[in-house]
Design a protein around this motif. Structure first.
Motif, PDB file in Angstrom:
ATOM      1  N   MET A 266       0.825  -0.865  -0.066  1.00 22.63           N
ATOM      2  CA  MET A 266      -0.018   0.458   0.347  1.00 22.63           C
ATOM      3  C   MET A 266       0.788   1.197  -0.020  1.00 22.63           C
ATOM      4  N   PRO A 267       0.732   2.488  -0.617  1.00 28.62           N
ATOM      5  CA  PRO A 267       1.447   4.096  -1.196  1.00 28.62           C
ATOM      6  C   PRO A 267       1.324   3.978   0.328  1.00 28.62           C
ATOM      7  N   ALA A 268       2.218   4.910   0.907  1.00 28.15           N
ATOM      8  CA  ALA A 268       2.510   5.593   2.142  1.00 28.15           C
ATOM      9  C   ALA A 268       1.595   6.169   2.383  1.00 28.15           C
ATOM     10  N   LEU A 269       1.064   6.481   3.711  1.00 30.53           N
ATOM     11  CA  LEU A 269       0.070   7.649   3.989  1.00 30.53           C
ATOM     12  C   LEU A 269       0.807   8.988   4.051  1.00 30.53           C
TER      13      LEU A 269
ATOM     14  N   ALA B 143      -0.425  -3.788   8.051  1.00 22.94           N
ATOM     15  CA  ALA B 143      -0.439  -4.704   8.345  1.00 22.94           C
ATOM     16  C   ALA B 143      -1.677  -5.466   8.504  1.00 22.94           C
ATOM     17  N   VAL B 144      -2.759  -3.590   8.777  1.00 23.42           N
ATOM     18  CA  VAL B 144      -4.832  -4.188   8.676  1.00 23.42           C
ATOM     19  C   VAL B 144      -4.516  -5.226   6.987  1.00 23.42           C
ATOM     20  N   ALA B 145      -4.210  -4.934   6.511  1.00 20.34           N
ATOM     21  CA  ALA B 145      -4.537  -4.922   4.843  1.00 20.34           C
ATOM     22  C   ALA B 145      -3.544  -6.526   4.348  1.00 20.34           C
ATOM     23  N   SER B 146      -2.450  -6.624   5.021  1.00 15.40           N
ATOM     24  CA  SER B 146      -2.097  -8.153   4.987  1.00 15.40           C
ATOM     25  C   SER B 146      -2.962  -8.887   6.152  1.00 15.40           C
ATOM     26  N   VAL B 147      -3.366  -8.815   7.259  1.00 14.45           N
ATOM     27  CA  VAL B 147      -5.205  -9.900   7.607  1.00 14.45           C
ATOM     28  C   VAL B 147      -5.849  -9.619   6.831  1.00 14.45           C
ATOM     29  N   THR B 148      -6.329  -8.964   6.720  1.00 12.06           N
ATOM     30  CA  THR B 148      -7.490  -8.751   5.235  1.00 12.06           C
ATOM     31  C   THR B 148      -7.329 -10.352   4.141  1.00 12.06           C
ATOM     32  N   GLY B 149      -5.974  -9.656   3.441  1.00 11.96           N
ATOM     33  CA  GLY B 149      -5.259 -10.419   2.299  1.00 11.96           C
ATOM     34  C   GLY B 149      -5.527 -11.774   2.746  1.00 11.96           C
ATOM     35  N   ALA B 150      -4.657 -11.463   3.962  1.00 12.29           N
ATOM     36  CA  ALA B 150      -4.417 -13.602   4.372  1.00 12.29           C
ATOM     37  C   ALA B 150      -6.288 -14.167   4.666  1.00 12.29           C
ATOM     38  N   VAL B 151      -7.323 -13.621   4.941  1.00 12.18           N
ATOM     39  CA  VAL B 151      -8.904 -13.795   5.286  1.00 12.18           C
ATOM     40  C   VAL B 151      -9.094 -14.229   4.112  1.00 12.18           C
ATOM     41  N   ALA B 152      -8.819 -13.131   2.666  1.00  7.43           N
ATOM     42  CA  ALA B 152      -9.357 -13.515   1.274  1.00  7.43           C
ATOM     43  C   ALA B 152      -8.912 -14.340   0.797  1.00  7.43           C
ATOM     44  N   ARG B 153      -7.902 -15.277   0.632  1.00  4.17           N
ATOM     45  CA  ARG B 153      -7.639 -15.818   0.220  1.00  4.17           C
ATOM     46  C   ARG B 153      -7.909 -17.004   1.705  1.00  4.17           C
ATOM     47  N   ALA B 154      -7.762 -17.289   2.357  1.00  4.86           N
ATOM     48  CA  ALA B 154      -8.323 -17.843   3.172  1.00  4.86           C
ATOM     49  C   ALA B 154      -9.611 -18.948   3.079  1.00  4.86           C
TER      50      ALA B 154
ATOM     51  N   LEU C 242       1.813   5.022  10.629  1.00  5.29           N
ATOM     52  CA  LEU C 242       0.011   4.822  10.074  1.00  5.29           C
ATOM     53  C   LEU C 242       0.404   4.496   9.172  1.00  5.29           C
ATOM     54  N   THR C 243       1.484   3.863   8.513  1.00  4.68           N
ATOM     55  CA  THR C 243       1.071   4.094   7.643  1.00  4.68           C
ATOM     56  C   THR C 243       1.501   1.783   7.700  1.00  4.68           C
ATOM     57  N   ALA C 244       2.506   2.175   8.512  1.00  5.02           N
ATOM     58  CA  ALA C 244       2.871   0.097   8.652  1.00  5.02           C
ATOM     59  C   ALA C 244       1.602  -0.399   9.159  1.00  5.02           C
ATOM     60  N   ILE C 245       0.844   0.693  10.170  1.00  6.15           N
ATOM     61  CA  ILE C 245      -0.625   0.077  10.624  1.00  6.15           C
ATOM     62  C   ILE C 245      -1.234  -0.808   9.505  1.00  6.15           C
ATOM     63  N   VAL C 246      -2.000   0.494   8.953  1.00  4.12           N
ATOM     64  CA  VAL C 246      -2.433   0.274   7.596  1.00  4.12           C
ATOM     65  C   VAL C 246      -1.869  -0.568   6.713  1.00  4.12           C
TER      66      VAL C 246
END
Length: 106
Positions: free
Chosen positions: A1-4, A38-49, A32-36
């Motif tokens: 994701m691009p930097a905030l 990390a959330v995107a990574s979890v969301t992506g893992a759920v979508a892949r599962a 904040l970019t690192a937090i966003v």
């Protein structure tokens, strides 16, 4: 994701009524970019599962089930006011009498 963008962080700081120096805004934008990300990574893992299993992943708040350890309420005899005051050095009007620790103004 691009930097905030720094401008968005400054806008959020203004909305929260937080006065931040420029250096702190830059640092916070990175965090904040690192937090966003990390959330995107979890969301992506759920979508892949979900894509792999073909079923939705149930929402969870804990990775392992929680078990509440409780005991039954048991009514027992408690101290009466007279029993509690029996060991007190001084009592007055069914209350413990203690030395005054505040001045008269209090």
């Amino acid at each position: 994701m691009p930097a905030l963008p720094r401008e968005e962080v400054a806008h959020l700081a203004r909305l929260a009524r937080i006065d931040m120096p420029d250096a702190e805004l830059d640092h916070l934008a990175e965090q904040l970019t690192a937090i966003v990300d990390a959330v995107a990574s979890v969301t992506g893992a759920v979508a892949r599962a979900e894509a792999e299993s073909g079923q939705p992943v149930p929402a969870t708040s804990h990775p392992v089930p929680l078990r509440n350890v409780t005991r039954p309420d048991v009514v027992v005899r408690t101290l009466t006011a007279a029993d509690a005051l029996a060991a007190a050095p001084e009592s007055e009007d069914d209350k413990f009498r203690v030395p005054r620790i505040l001045g008269e103004d209090a």
